[in-house]
Design a protein around this motif. Structure first.
Motif, PDB file in Angstrom:
ATOM      1  N   UNK A 101      -4.474   2.304   1.518  1.00 58.24           N
ATOM      2  CA  UNK A 101      -3.107   2.744   1.814  1.00 58.24           C
ATOM      3  C   UNK A 101      -2.269   1.569   2.308  1.00 58.24           C
ATOM      4  N   UNK A 102      -2.866   0.735   3.147  1.00 51.91           N
ATOM      5  CA  UNK A 102      -2.135  -0.431   3.654  1.00 51.91           C
ATOM      6  C   UNK A 102      -1.813  -1.413   2.530  1.00 51.91           C
ATOM      7  N   UNK A 103      -2.685  -1.451   1.527  1.00 51.87           N
ATOM      8  CA  UNK A 103      -2.498  -2.412   0.440  1.00 51.87           C
ATOM      9  C   UNK A 103      -1.279  -2.099  -0.425  1.00 51.87           C
ATOM     10  N   UNK A 104      -0.929  -0.808  -0.572  1.00 54.77           N
ATOM     11  CA  UNK A 104       0.198  -0.496  -1.450  1.00 54.77           C
ATOM     12  C   UNK A 104       1.536  -0.712  -0.749  1.00 54.77           C
ATOM     13  N   UNK A 105       1.531  -0.736   0.584  1.00 56.54           N
ATOM     14  CA  UNK A 105       2.766  -1.004   1.307  1.00 56.54           C
ATOM     15  C   UNK A 105       3.085  -2.492   1.241  1.00 56.54           C
ATOM     16  N   UNK A 106       4.343  -2.778   1.051  1.00 58.32           N
ATOM     17  CA  UNK A 106       4.753  -4.158   0.886  1.00 58.32           C
ATOM     18  C   UNK A 106       4.647  -4.636  -0.542  1.00 58.32           C
ATOM     19  N   UNK A 107       4.279  -3.711  -1.466  1.00 57.22           N
ATOM     20  CA  UNK A 107       4.197  -4.059  -2.887  1.00 57.22           C
ATOM     21  C   UNK A 107       5.024  -3.064  -3.690  1.00 57.22           C
ATOM     22  N   UNK A 108       5.164  -3.333  -4.981  1.00 54.85           N
ATOM     23  CA  UNK A 108       5.879  -2.410  -5.864  1.00 54.85           C
ATOM     24  C   UNK A 108       5.215  -1.036  -5.903  1.00 54.85           C
ATOM     25  N   UNK A 169      14.704  -0.379   2.315  1.00 53.70           N
ATOM     26  CA  UNK A 169      14.948  -1.180   3.505  1.00 53.70           C
ATOM     27  C   UNK A 169      14.128  -2.453   3.491  1.00 53.70           C
ATOM     28  N   UNK A 170      12.861  -2.325   3.088  1.00 51.68           N
ATOM     29  CA  UNK A 170      12.011  -3.508   3.015  1.00 51.68           C
ATOM     30  C   UNK A 170      12.454  -4.449   1.911  1.00 51.68           C
ATOM     31  N   UNK A 175      13.260  -8.624   1.089  1.00 55.34           N
ATOM     32  CA  UNK A 175      12.871  -9.153  -0.218  1.00 55.34           C
ATOM     33  C   UNK A 175      11.415  -8.833  -0.496  1.00 55.34           C
ATOM     34  N   UNK A 176      10.827  -9.533  -1.426  1.00 53.82           N
ATOM     35  CA  UNK A 176       9.415  -9.355  -1.723  1.00 53.82           C
ATOM     36  C   UNK A 176       9.125  -8.461  -2.912  1.00 53.82           C
ATOM     37  N   UNK A 177      10.188  -7.941  -3.572  1.00 52.33           N
ATOM     38  CA  UNK A 177       9.953  -7.121  -4.755  1.00 52.33           C
ATOM     39  C   UNK A 177       9.513  -8.012  -5.902  1.00 52.33           C
ATOM     40  N   UNK A 178       8.390  -7.664  -6.518  1.00 55.16           N
ATOM     41  CA  UNK A 178       7.800  -8.486  -7.577  1.00 55.16           C
ATOM     42  C   UNK A 178       8.397  -8.087  -8.928  1.00 55.16           C
ATOM     43  N   UNK A 179       9.371  -8.853  -9.393  1.00 58.00           N
ATOM     44  CA  UNK A 179      10.022  -8.533 -10.663  1.00 58.00           C
ATOM     45  C   UNK A 179       9.063  -8.699 -11.843  1.00 58.00           C
ATOM     46  N   UNK A 180       8.149  -9.630 -11.748  1.00 59.72           N
ATOM     47  CA  UNK A 180       7.203  -9.830 -12.841  1.00 59.72           C
ATOM     48  C   UNK A 180       6.292  -8.624 -13.006  1.00 59.72           C
ATOM     49  N   UNK A 181       5.903  -8.010 -11.867  1.00 55.43           N
ATOM     50  CA  UNK A 181       5.024  -6.841 -11.915  1.00 55.43           C
ATOM     51  C   UNK A 181       5.798  -5.555 -12.170  1.00 55.43           C
TER      52      UNK A 181
END
Length: 406
Positions: A101-108, A169-170, A175-181
C-alpha cells in the motif's frame, strides 16, 4: 491459509480488484434493461415490482421466460457484486497495513484507489434496482428514499474528491508525476468514479415529482459530471502524449476503452436530468434531439472500442493475460466495463432513439436486429466475468505468474 491454497487475488491484492465488483454490478444493469424497455410501466419512468408481476402473469411462455431470466440475472450478479465488494473491503483493510500500500502512494498507481468510490457508487445503484424489481409497494414511498440516495451519493462523492485531492495535491504541489509511465488511460479512473456518482445523483431528477429534489439532483449531478469531463480531457491529453512516445503499457491496455463506460454514464445522466427538467420545470426536448445525442455518444464509443481492440490484438493481450497459462493482472477486469457500458448504451440508442423517433417499430424484425449486438455483448461479458473470476479467485496449488497492476 497457506500461500499454496490462496487465490491469485489473495496472493497479489490490488485495489483494482474493486473492478470485479463493478463489473458484476454492471451486469445487473444489463439485465434491468430487459425490464426497462420490454415491460410496460405506465405512471412512472421505470418498471417496479407490480409492473413486472402484471406483465409476467399476462404474457405467454416467451414473455414469462424473459422476466425470469432478467430477475434471475439481476439477483445472481447483485449477490456476486456485493460479495466481491465485501471481499475487497476486507482485503483493502489488510492491504493498507502492508508495504504494498505504501508503494503505490507517491506514484501514478495511487489512482487505483479511486476504484473504491467507483464500486461504492455502483453498490447504491444496484441496491436501487433490487428495490424496484423485488420490493412490492416501493414506489409509494420512493419520494422519501430520494433524499437518502442523494446523501449517500454525496458522501461517496466527497470521499472520491478527498482521494483525488490527495493525489492532485501531491502531484501539483510537489511534482513527481511520471509522464513516461503514464502511457495508458489508467488516470481516467478518477473521472469514471466521479461520473458514476453523477449518474446516481441524476436518478432522482428522472423519477421524483418533488421540485426541490429534482432541482437538487440536477445541480449536484451537474457538478460531478462536469468534474468528470474536465478530468477526462486533461488525463487523455497527458496519456496520449506519453503513449505516442513510449507505446501503450501492455498490462494497462484495457484502459484505452475506459472512455466507453464514462460516455455511457454521462449520457444516461444527461437523459435523466433532461427528463426531470421536462416534467418538473417545463423544459422541452424532442425525440430527435435525444436520438442525435445518443448517436454522437455511440459513435465515440465505437471509435474507442476499435482503437482498444486494435491495440489489444497487436500486443497479444488475450494470450498474455487471459489464457490459463498466462499472467494474471487485476487490470483485466477493466475489460468488463466497456462491454457492459456499450451494451447498455445500445439499449438506450435503440429504444430512446430509433423507436422513439419512429425509425423502427418496437419488437419488429429491425428492432431485434438492432438489439442483438447489445445482447451479444452482454453474453460475452458474462462469460468474461466468470472466466476472470475463475482465473483470479479460483484456488490452485500452482499459482500463475502475476504482475503488479498499474
Amino acid at each position: 491459509m497457506s500461500g499454496s491454497t490462496q487465490s491469485v487475488a489473495e496472493q497479489r491484492y490490488s485495489p483494482l480488484y474493486f473492478l470485479a465488483s463493478l463489473g458484476a454490478g454492471g451486469l445487473v444493469v444489463t439485465f434491468f434493461m430487459y425490464l426497462m424497455f420490454w415491460v410496460p410501466h405506465p405512471g412512472q419512468p421505470v418498471p417496479v415490482f407490480e409492473d413486472i408481476l402484471k406483465y409476467a402473469t399476462s404474457q405467454d411462455i416467451i414473455g414469462q421466460a424473459m422476466v425470469a431470466v432478467a430477475m434471475l440475472g439481476i439477483a445472481f450478479f447483485a449477490v456476486l457484486h456485493y460479495k466481491s465488494l465485501i471481499w475487497n473491503l476486507r482485503q483493502l483493510s489488510a492491504f493498507k497495513k502492508s508495504g504494498a500500500y505504501d508503494n503505490i502512494h507517491g506514484t501514478n498507481a495511487e489512482s487505483q484507489m479511486k476504484a473504491l468510490p467507483l464500486a461504492l457508487a455502483m453498490a447504491v445503484n444496484v441496491g436501487f434496482i433490487l428495490g424496484l424489481v423485488f420490493v412490492p409497494g416501493l414506489w409509494s414511498v420512493v419520494e422519501y428514499l430520494f433524499p437518502l440516495a442523494i446523501i449517500a451519493f454525496v458522501a461517496i462523492g466527497v470521499f472520491a474528491f478527498r482521494l483525488l485531492g490527495q493525489f492532485f495535491g501531491r502531484v501539483l504541489g510537489d511534482g513527481g508525476f511520471d509522464l513516461k509511465a503514464n502511457n495508458s488511460f489508467a488516470q481516467l479512473l478518477p473521472a469514471f468514479a466521479l461520473a458514476m456518482v453523477g449518474v446516481g445523483l441524476a436518478a432522482p431528477s428522472a423519477m421524483s415529482g418533488t421540485s426541490w429534489i429534482v432541482g437538487t439532483s440536477v445541480v449536484l449531478s451537474t457538478i460531478f459530471i462536469t468534474a468528470a469531463v474536465i478530468i477526462t480531457i486533461v488525463a487523455m491529453v497527458l496519456a496520449v502524449i506519453s503513449m505516442v512516445q513510449h507505446g501503450t503499457n501492455p498490462e494497462a491496455a484495457p484502459t484505452l476503452m475506459i472512455v466507453i463506460p464514462i460516455v455511457t454514464v454521462i449520457g444516461i445522466a444527461m437523459m435523466r436530468m433532461n427528463h426531470g427538467l421536462h416534467t418538473t420545470f417545463d423544459v422541452h426536448g424532442g425525440a430527435g434531439e435525444t436520438f442525435t445525442l445518443l448517436t454522437k455518444f455511440l459513435s465515440v464509443q465505437v471509435l474507442f472500442a476499435l482503437l482498444g481492440v486494435a491495440i489489444l490484438r497487436r500486443q497479444k493481450y488475450v494470450q498474455t493475460f487471459l489464457s490459463e497459462d498466462g499472467k494474471r493482472s487485476a487490470g483485466s477486469y477493466a475489460l468488463v466495463c466497456p462491454g457492459v457500458a456499450l451494451s447498455v448504451m445500445l439499449h438506450f440508442w435503440v429504444n430512446k432513439g430509433l423507436v422513439a423517433t419512429g425509425l423502427i417499430a418496437k419488437f419488429g424484425v429491425a428492432y431485434w436486429v438492432a438489439t442483438a449486438p447489445a445482447l451479444i455483448l452482454q453474453f460475452a461479458m458474462i462469460l468474461l466475468v466468470l472466466k476472470l473470476n475463475h482465473m483470479h479467485f479460483g484456488r490452485s496449488s500452482t499459482p500463475a505468474a502475476t504482475v503488479p497492476a498499474e
